[in-house]
Design an enzyme around this catalytic site. Sequence first.
Site, short mmCIF file in Angstrom:
data_model
loop_
_atom_site.label_atom_id
_atom_site.label_comp_id
_atom_site.label_asym_id
_atom_site.label_seq_id
_atom_site.Cartn_x
_atom_site.Cartn_y
_atom_site.Cartn_z
N TYR A 59 0.86 -1.18 0.00
CA TYR A 59 0.00 0.00 0.00
C TYR A 59 0.89 1.23 0.00
CZ TYR A 59 -3.55 3.38 1.48
OH TYR A 59 -4.41 4.46 1.57
N LYS A 91 3.82 9.08 8.84
CA LYS A 91 3.56 8.49 10.16
C LYS A 91 4.50 9.01 11.26
CE LYS A 91 0.74 4.90 8.29
NZ LYS A 91 0.83 4.16 7.04
N ASP A 124 9.30 2.87 0.03
CA ASP A 124 8.21 3.54 0.74
C ASP A 124 8.37 3.16 2.22
OD1 ASP A 124 5.97 4.52 1.88
OD2 ASP A 124 4.55 3.60 0.49
C1 LIG Z 1 0.22 4.65 5.70
C2 LIG Z 1 1.02 4.42 4.47
C3 LIG Z 1 0.94 5.27 3.36
C4 LIG Z 1 -0.06 6.39 3.27
O1 LIG Z 1 0.16 7.40 4.20
P1 LIG Z 1 -1.07 8.38 4.56
O2 LIG Z 1 -0.46 9.36 5.50
O3 LIG Z 1 -2.14 7.53 5.13
O4 LIG Z 1 -1.50 9.03 3.29
C5 LIG Z 1 1.80 5.06 2.30
N1 LIG Z 1 2.68 4.05 2.33
C6 LIG Z 1 2.79 3.20 3.37
C7 LIG Z 1 3.80 2.12 3.35
C8 LIG Z 1 1.94 3.33 4.46
O5 LIG Z 1 2.02 2.47 5.47
#
Ligand SMILES: *Cc1c(COP(=O)(O)O)cnc(C)c1O
Length: 430
Positions: free
Chosen positions: A144, A267, A239
Site C-alpha cells: 500500500y 507516520k 516507501d
Molecule cells: C500509511 C502508508 C501510506 C499512506 O500514508 P497516509 O499518511 O495515510 O497518506 C503510504 N505508504 C505506506 C507504506 C503506508 O504504510
Amino acid sequence: MNITTSKELFERAQDYIPGGVNSPVRAFKAVGGDPIFFAKAEGAYMYDEDGNSYIDLINSWGPMILGHANKKIEEAIFKAVIGSPSFGAPSRMEVELAELISEMVPSIEKVRMVNSGTEATMSAIRLARGFTKRDKVIKFEGCYHGHGDSFLIAAGSGAATMGTPNSPGVTEGTAKDTLLAPFNDLEKVKELVAANNGQIAAIIIEPVAGNMGCVLPEAGFIEGLRALCDEEDIILIFDEVMTGFRLGKGGAQEVFGVKPDLTTLGKIIGAGMPVGAYGGRKDIMDFVSPQGPVYQAGTLSGNPVAMAAGYAQLSYLNDHPEVYEQIEKTTKKILAGYQKALKKHKLNYTMNQIGSMISLFFTDKKVIDFETAKTCDTKLFGEYFRFNLENGVYLPPAQFESWFISYSIGEEEVKKIIQVFEDFLKQRQG
Ligand SMILES: *Cc1c(COP(=O)(O)O)cnc(C)c1O
C-alpha cells in the site's frame, strides 16, 4: 462493556460522513461490530467516549512510537501553536528537521516536506517519471502506498480489507502504467523489466510490507532489486512511511544496508501531526520545483506546528537508541507468550515479526506475499479482534495490517495482552 456514546456518535456520523469515518479501515468492516470513538489517550492506553480503556497496539498506525501524550512532544507543539499555527513562508524548524532527517536516514541527501504519506508517494513517482522521462512503474501486490491513482492497483491495507484493491475511478490510462509483481519474486520483476525495456521509471516497494500484515523480504530480494535498478537506470523507491524511524532510526534501509534512490516518509515523522516527506539523491531531488522542472507544492507543507512535533520526536529517537532495543524486546515477549499459548491449542497460525512490527496470521502457510496472506481465516481474525476489544486490548481492525508496539508498553501490559490471548484460546475451545 458500555458502548452507548460511541454507538450514538457512529449513528450521527453515518448521516454526515461517508460510512461514518474519515478513513475506511476505521469502520471495522473486516472484523464486524461498530467502531469505537476515542476521547483521549495517554502512554500505552486509549480511552473511549464510553468510559472504557484499551492497551493500544496500533498507536495511530505507527506515529505514536513513544506512546500517547508524550510530554516533550506536547510541549513542542504548544510552543509552536502560540507562535502562530501557520506562516505560509519559510521557518527555522523546516531547516532543522530536514538536517536531522538527512543525518538519520542513510540515503537522504535532500528532502521535501508534504502533509501525508499519500502525498509523499505521489510526488516521488512524479519525480521519478520526470527525472527518467519514462512512464511505467512497478509495484508489488499487497503493498500500500497511499490512495494515489497509480497505486490503487492490487493495493493492500484498507483497500484489501474493503475488497477494492483496484478502485473504480482510476482510469485505464493510469492503471496500464502500473505493473505488478508478487512480493519476494525477483524473477517476475526481471521479466517485467525485460518485457518493458527502457520504459520503467521506478520500482516502488515497502522494504518490509506492513499493509498485508507484516511480511518480510527474503534474503537477497531487496539487494536483487537494487542491482536490477542499477543495471537498468531505474529509480528504486523505498516507501518507508511505515518502516521509517520504526525499524531503527534509519529505517529499513539501515537494517538491510541497501540504499534506495528515493525514500518516502510519513507516520512517525509527524509524531501524530499530518506530515509526510520524500527525499533521496541530491541530483534527483534537485529536479523538484523551484530548483528543477517537476512541480510539487503545498500551502501547509512544512507547517511550523507539525515540524515542531516531528523534530521533538525524531530528535528523541536519534538520541535514544535504547527505544528501539526496548520496543523490539517487548514485541518478542508478546511473540513468545503467544507461541507458548498456541502450543496447547490446535490452531493454524503463522507469526511474522521484525523490530516492533508483528502480525498473527490464521493460516498454516508461511506468509511471504499477498497470495499467502490471503489464505488466512479472516472470520477467525474477526472473533479474535472482538474478544481482545471486549477485554481492553485494541488491535488493528483487520488481518491485513501490522501491529505497532510503542515505548510505553511495559511488563504489565505485555502480561495482560498474553493473558487475554490465552483466554481467547480457552473460550474458543470450551
Ligand atoms: C500509511 C502508508 C501510506 C499512506 O500514508 P497516509 O499518511 O495515510 O497518506 C503510504 N505508504 C505506506 C507504506 C503506508 O504504510
